[in-house]
Design an enzyme around this catalytic site. Structure first.
Site, PDB file in Angstrom:
ATOM      1  N   THR A 189     -18.037 -53.368   9.754  1.00 49.76           N
ATOM      2  CA  THR A 189     -17.361 -52.396   8.886  1.00 49.76           C
ATOM      3  C   THR A 189     -16.973 -51.116   9.638  1.00 49.76           C
ATOM      4  O   THR A 189     -15.940 -50.511   9.339  1.00 49.76           O
ATOM      5  CB  THR A 189     -18.244 -52.055   7.667  1.00 49.76           C
ATOM      6  OG1 THR A 189     -19.575 -51.763   8.123  1.00 49.76           O
ATOM      7  CG2 THR A 189     -18.320 -53.211   6.690  1.00 49.76           C
TER       8      THR A 189
ATOM      9  N   ASN B  90     -20.136 -61.127  -2.751  1.00 54.25           N
ATOM     10  CA  ASN B  90     -20.340 -61.829  -1.482  1.00 54.25           C
ATOM     11  C   ASN B  90     -20.441 -63.334  -1.661  1.00 54.25           C
ATOM     12  O   ASN B  90     -20.282 -64.084  -0.715  1.00 54.25           O
ATOM     13  CB  ASN B  90     -21.607 -61.321  -0.799  1.00 54.25           C
ATOM     14  CG  ASN B  90     -21.449 -59.868  -0.376  1.00 54.25           C
ATOM     15  OD1 ASN B  90     -20.462 -59.499   0.244  1.00 54.25           O
ATOM     16  ND2 ASN B  90     -22.391 -59.037  -0.769  1.00 54.25           N
TER      17      ASN B  90
ATOM     18  N   ARG C 221     -19.753 -66.206   3.007  1.00 52.01           N
ATOM     19  CA  ARG C 221     -20.725 -66.642   1.998  1.00 52.01           C
ATOM     20  C   ARG C 221     -20.046 -67.227   0.748  1.00 52.01           C
ATOM     21  O   ARG C 221     -20.695 -67.813  -0.106  1.00 52.01           O
ATOM     22  CB  ARG C 221     -21.627 -65.456   1.609  1.00 52.01           C
ATOM     23  CG  ARG C 221     -22.649 -65.124   2.696  1.00 52.01           C
ATOM     24  CD  ARG C 221     -23.286 -63.763   2.497  1.00 52.01           C
ATOM     25  NE  ARG C 221     -22.422 -62.657   2.926  1.00 52.01           N
ATOM     26  CZ  ARG C 221     -22.755 -61.377   2.868  1.00 52.01           C
ATOM     27  NH1 ARG C 221     -23.918 -61.025   2.374  1.00 52.01           N
ATOM     28  NH2 ARG C 221     -21.909 -60.438   3.280  1.00 52.01           N
TER      29      ARG C 221
ATOM     30  N   TYR D  75       4.702 -80.333 -30.127  1.00 55.59           N
ATOM     31  CA  TYR D  75       5.018 -79.764 -28.819  1.00 55.59           C
ATOM     32  C   TYR D  75       6.434 -79.190 -28.855  1.00 55.59           C
ATOM     33  O   TYR D  75       7.401 -79.912 -29.139  1.00 55.59           O
ATOM     34  CB  TYR D  75       4.940 -80.833 -27.708  1.00 55.59           C
ATOM     35  CG  TYR D  75       5.467 -80.291 -26.394  1.00 55.59           C
ATOM     36  CD1 TYR D  75       4.770 -79.294 -25.719  1.00 55.59           C
ATOM     37  CD2 TYR D  75       6.670 -80.733 -25.859  1.00 55.59           C
ATOM     38  CE1 TYR D  75       5.264 -78.762 -24.534  1.00 55.59           C
ATOM     39  CE2 TYR D  75       7.168 -80.208 -24.672  1.00 55.59           C
ATOM     40  CZ  TYR D  75       6.459 -79.221 -24.015  1.00 55.59           C
ATOM     41  OH  TYR D  75       6.946 -78.685 -22.853  1.00 55.59           O
TER      42      TYR D  75
ATOM     43  N   LYS E  88       5.745 -73.895 -25.092  1.00 56.04           N
ATOM     44  CA  LYS E  88       5.984 -73.500 -23.689  1.00 56.04           C
ATOM     45  C   LYS E  88       7.432 -73.058 -23.530  1.00 56.04           C
ATOM     46  O   LYS E  88       8.337 -73.767 -23.991  1.00 56.04           O
ATOM     47  CB  LYS E  88       5.705 -74.684 -22.769  1.00 56.04           C
ATOM     48  CG  LYS E  88       5.795 -74.307 -21.304  1.00 56.04           C
ATOM     49  CD  LYS E  88       6.490 -75.320 -20.407  1.00 56.04           C
ATOM     50  CE  LYS E  88       7.928 -75.562 -20.727  1.00 56.04           C
ATOM     51  NZ  LYS E  88       8.680 -76.281 -19.681  1.00 56.04           N
TER      52      LYS E  88
HETATM   53  C1  UD1 Z   1     -21.968 -53.938   3.331  1.00 60.86           C
HETATM   54  C2  UD1 Z   1     -22.800 -52.790   3.858  1.00 60.86           C
HETATM   55  C3  UD1 Z   1     -24.102 -52.728   3.084  1.00 60.86           C
HETATM   56  C4  UD1 Z   1     -23.806 -52.565   1.618  1.00 60.86           C
HETATM   57  C5  UD1 Z   1     -22.880 -53.660   1.113  1.00 60.86           C
HETATM   58  C6  UD1 Z   1     -22.385 -53.324  -0.281  1.00 60.86           C
HETATM   59  C7  UD1 Z   1     -22.326 -52.421   6.235  1.00 60.86           C
HETATM   60  C8  UD1 Z   1     -22.764 -52.693   7.625  1.00 60.86           C
HETATM   61  N1  UD1 Z   1     -23.053 -52.970   5.264  1.00 60.86           N
HETATM   62  O1  UD1 Z   1     -22.659 -55.151   3.578  1.00 60.86           O
HETATM   63  O2  UD1 Z   1     -24.885 -51.615   3.510  1.00 60.86           O
HETATM   64  O3  UD1 Z   1     -25.016 -52.572   0.877  1.00 60.86           O
HETATM   65  O4  UD1 Z   1     -21.713 -53.766   1.950  1.00 60.86           O
HETATM   66  O5  UD1 Z   1     -21.612 -54.331  -0.837  1.00 60.86           O
HETATM   67  O6  UD1 Z   1     -21.356 -51.718   6.037  1.00 60.86           O
HETATM   68  N2  UD1 Z   1     -15.028 -55.998   6.546  1.00 60.86           N
HETATM   69  C9  UD1 Z   1     -13.970 -55.788   7.393  1.00 60.86           C
HETATM   70  N3  UD1 Z   1     -14.147 -56.019   8.722  1.00 60.86           N
HETATM   71  C10 UD1 Z   1     -15.330 -56.435   9.254  1.00 60.86           C
HETATM   72  C11 UD1 Z   1     -16.428 -56.636   8.368  1.00 60.86           C
HETATM   73  C12 UD1 Z   1     -16.249 -56.404   7.021  1.00 60.86           C
HETATM   74  O7  UD1 Z   1     -12.885 -55.404   6.967  1.00 60.86           O
HETATM   75  O8  UD1 Z   1     -15.393 -56.614  10.476  1.00 60.86           O
HETATM   76  C13 UD1 Z   1     -14.849 -55.756   5.097  1.00 60.86           C
HETATM   77  C14 UD1 Z   1     -15.026 -57.025   4.284  1.00 60.86           C
HETATM   78  O9  UD1 Z   1     -13.798 -57.661   4.070  1.00 60.86           O
HETATM   79  C15 UD1 Z   1     -15.605 -56.495   2.962  1.00 60.86           C
HETATM   80  C16 UD1 Z   1     -16.316 -55.219   3.379  1.00 60.86           C
HETATM   81  O10 UD1 Z   1     -15.830 -54.855   4.648  1.00 60.86           O
HETATM   82  O11 UD1 Z   1     -14.603 -56.181   2.028  1.00 60.86           O
HETATM   83  C17 UD1 Z   1     -17.821 -55.379   3.435  1.00 60.86           C
HETATM   84  O12 UD1 Z   1     -18.147 -56.437   4.299  1.00 60.86           O
HETATM   85  P1  UD1 Z   1     -19.338 -57.437   3.956  1.00 60.86           P
HETATM   86  O13 UD1 Z   1     -19.434 -58.411   5.053  1.00 60.86           O
HETATM   87  O14 UD1 Z   1     -19.214 -57.924   2.581  1.00 60.86           O
HETATM   88  O15 UD1 Z   1     -20.578 -56.436   4.073  1.00 60.86           O
HETATM   89  P2  UD1 Z   1     -21.982 -56.598   3.353  1.00 60.86           P
HETATM   90  O16 UD1 Z   1     -22.804 -57.551   4.120  1.00 60.86           O
HETATM   91  O17 UD1 Z   1     -21.770 -56.849   1.922  1.00 60.86           O
HETATM   92 MG    MG Z   2     -20.013 -57.316   0.760  1.00 68.10          MG
END
Ligand code: UD1
Ligand code: MG
Length: 456
Positions: free
Chosen positions: A84, A233, A18, A355, A340
Site C-alpha cells: 500500500t 478481502n 483472497r 410474455y 421486456k
Molecule cells: C490493509 C492495511 C491494514 C488495514 C486493512 C483495512 C496496509 C499494509 N494494511 O490491509 O492495516 O487494517 O487494509 O482494510 O496498508 N493495494 C494496491 N497496491 C498494492 C497493495 C494493495 O493498490 O501493492 C490496494 C488494494 O487494491 C486494496 C488496498 O490497497 O484496495 C488494500 O490492500 P489489501 O491487500 O486489501 O490490504 P489489507 O491486507 O486489507
Molecule cells: Mg483489504
C-alpha cells in the site's frame, strides 16, 4: 483558517487474491454496483481538487468503471504491486506540485461515508495540525486488520499489521481501516523512508506512522463505525458488505416515504428509486436501473430490473419486469407475467401468465391470460404494436412483426400473423366441430369391452 486543497488517492492495484476470482476485487459488486464505484461516489461527494486512482497494469475494465463513475478521476499505474505504501508512491508524479491534504482510501472499502471522511480531515487539521490522521474502528472480528498502538496519552504511536504483530499487539481491538489523511508536504518524505522488512515483504503504508513519530511529528486517529469501514478481502466480507448496504438502502427508502412490509427480505440496488406511498411486499428484488412512481403496489415475489413504473400501478405478485419495461400510470401486471423492452401505456392490464417482449401496448388495453408475443424467430427480434382499448383474448399468440389497431378484439386461442384493423374482430383458430352423442357412445363401447375382458 482556509481549508487546504484536497487530493484523494484511491488504491485499487491489489490482486485481491483472497477473493479467488478472475475479476479484479474492486469490480465485485454490492447492491449491483462495483465496489470501486461506491468508493468513487463517496470520494466525489467531498469535491476534491484531485481524484487519483492507482491501478495495476492491464486493469482496463477497472479503468473503464472508474471513468464511468467519476470521469474527472485520473488513473496511475503501479507496477508491480509491492504494497500500500508503494501504491501511494505510484502517484508521486501525478501529485507533483500539489500542496494540501492527501486522503488515501482503499478501493475495497465500499461503505465509507462522506461524513466519516470529513471527520477524519477535521481531525488532522485540528490545531495544531498533525502530520497524519487515521480512521480507526473496532470490528467484531479484528483478525486480519492492522492494529493501532497508542501512546499513554492517547496519541497514535504505530500501526502493526496482523501478520507482524506480537500476541500482545494482536490483542488490541482498535484496528486500522486503511483510510488515512496525510499532510502533502511530508507525505513523500515519509514514503521514501519505507522498507519492505515485514512478514509480507511489502512497503506498508501503515509504517509511515512510526516513521513520522520518530521525526517528532504528531499522528492522530478518529474512531468510526466498523460497518462504515469494512474492508472486502474475501467472499464472506463481500456478503457482509452487501448486508450492511442493503440495510442502509432499505432505511433510506423508508425514510423517503416508501413502505417495505418486510424490509429484511427486500433487495435494492444502489440506484433504485421508490416513490412515496409505494408499498413493497415481502421478497421483492430490485435489480439496477429501476424507477418506481408514487402509490405503486408491488406484492410479494416480484423481480424488477431496468424498468420504469408509473404512479398507482400494480406489479405482481410473482411478476417479472426486465430491462426496457416502461409502464404507465395505473397499469396492472399480475402473476407470472414477464415484460421486456415494452411500453405498456396508462391503465393497460396483463394480469396472468403472459410474455410481452419488444412491444407497445396502448392505453386501457387488456391482455388475456396466457398471451404471448413471439418476438424472436431465431435470428432477429421484431415488434408487436397493440393499439389502445384493445382486447386480446386468452392464450393468443401474436407473431411479430404485427400490429393490432385501436379498439380491436382478438379471439381467445388465436395465432395472429397479420395486422388487425382498428375495431375489427380477428379469429385465427380452428372452427369448433360438434358430434352429437359421440362421447356417450365412445364411453359405452369402452365399458362393454372391459366387461367382456373381465368375464371368467
Ligand atoms: C490493509 C492495511 C491494514 C488495514 C486493512 C483495512 C496496509 C499494509 N494494511 O490491509 O492495516 O487494517 O487494509 O482494510 O496498508 N493495494 C494496491 N497496491 C498494492 C497493495 C494493495 O493498490 O501493492 C490496494 C488494494 O487494491 C486494496 C488496498 O490497497 O484496495 C488494500 O490492500 P489489501 O491487500 O486489501 O490490504 P489489507 O491486507 O486489507
Ligand atoms: Mg483489504
Amino acid at each position: 483558517m482556509t481549508t487546504p486543497p484536497l487530493a484523494i488517492l484511491v488504491l485499487a492495484a491489489g490482486q485481491g487474491t483472497r477473493m479467488l476470482s478472475r475479476l479484479p476485487k474492486v469490480l465485485h459488486r454490492i447492491a449491483n454496483r462495483p465496489l470501486i464505484e461506491h468508493v468513487l461516489t463517496t470520494a466525489a461527494a467531498l469535491a476534491p481538487d484531485r481524484l487519483i486512482v492507482v491501478l495495476a497494469p492491464g486493469m482496463t475494465d477497472v479503468a473503464a468503471a472508474v471513468n464511468a463513475a467519476a470521469p474527472e478521476a485520473e488513473t496511475v499505474v503501479q507496477a508491480p504491486a509491492l504494497g500500500t505504501g508503494h501504491a501511494v508512491a505510484a502517484a508521486r508524479t501525478a501529485l507533483a506540485g500539489f500542496a494540501g491534504d492527501v486522503l488515501v482510501i482503499f478501493g475495497d472499502t465500499p461503505l465509507l461515508t462522506p461524513t466519516s471522511l470529513q471527520a477524519l480531515l477535521a481531525e488532522r487539521r485540528r490545531s495544531p495540525g498533525a502530520a497524519l490522521a487515521v480512521a480507526a474502528m473496532r470490528p467484531a472480528a479484528p483478525e486480519a486488520y492492522g492494529r493501532l498502538v497508542l501512546d499513554t496519552d492517547g496519541g497514535l504511536a504505530a500501526i502493526v499489521e496482523a501478520k507482524d504483530a506480537s500476541p500482545a499487539e494482536r490483542a488490541i481491538t482498535l484496528c486500522n481501516s486503511g483510510v488515512m489523511v496525510i499532510a502533502g508536504e511530508v507525505l513523500f518524505d515519509l514514503i521514501d523512508a519505507l522498507r519492505p522488512e515485514n512478514a509480507k515483504g511489502e512497503y506498508y503504508l501503515t509504517d509511515i506512522v512510526a516513521i513520522a513519530r520518530r521525526r517528532g511529528l504528531a499522528c492522530r486517529h478518529v474512531e468510526a463505525s466498523a460497518e462504515s469501514l469494512l474492508g472486502v478481502n474475501s467472499r464472506a466480507d463481500l456478503a457482509l458488505a452487501e448486508a450492511a448496504l442493503q440495510q442502509r438502502l432499505r432505511a433510506a427508502a423508508m425514510a423517503s416515504g416508501a413502505t417495505l412490509v418486510a424490509p429484511e427480505t427486500v433487495f435494492l440496488s444502489a440506484d433504485t428509486r421508490l416513490g412515496r406511498d409505494t408499498v413493497v411486499g415481502p421478497f421483492v428484488v430490485f435489480g439496477p436501473g429501476v424507477t418506481i412512481g408514487e402509490g405503486v403496489e408491488i406484492p410479494a415475489f416480484s423481480h424488477i430490473v431496468g424498468a420504469t413504473v408509473g404512479d398507482r400501478a400494480i406489479i405482481g405478485p410473482f411478476a417479472r419486469l426486465r430491462p426496457g419495461a416502461e409502464l404507465g400510470p395505473e397499469v396492472h401486471i399480475g402473476n407470472f407475467v414477464e415484460i421486456k423492452n415494452a411500453r405498456i401505456e396508462a391503465g393497460a392490464k396483463a394480469n396472468h401468465l403472459t410474455y410481452i417482449g419488444d412491444a407497445v401496448v396502448g392505453a386501457r388495453s387488456n391482455i388475456g391470460a396466457g398471451t404471448i408475443t413471439c418476438n424472436y424467430d431465431g435470428f432477429t427480434k421484431s415488434t408487436t404494436r397493440i393499439g389502445s382499448g384493445v382486447f386480446i383474448g386468452s392464450n393468443a399468440v401474436l407473431v411479430a412483426p404485427v400490429a393490432v389497431g385501436d379498439g380491436a378484439y382478438v379471439a381467445a386461442g388465436s395465432v395472429i400473423t397479420g395486422d388487425v384493423a382498428p375495431d375489427a374482430l380477428a379469429l385465427a383458430r380452428g372452427r369448433q366441430v360438434e358430434k352429437p352423442g359421440r362421447a356417450a357412445a365412445w364411453r359405452q363401447a369402452r365399458a362393454a369391452a372391459r366387461t367382456q375382458r373381465e368375464k371368467p
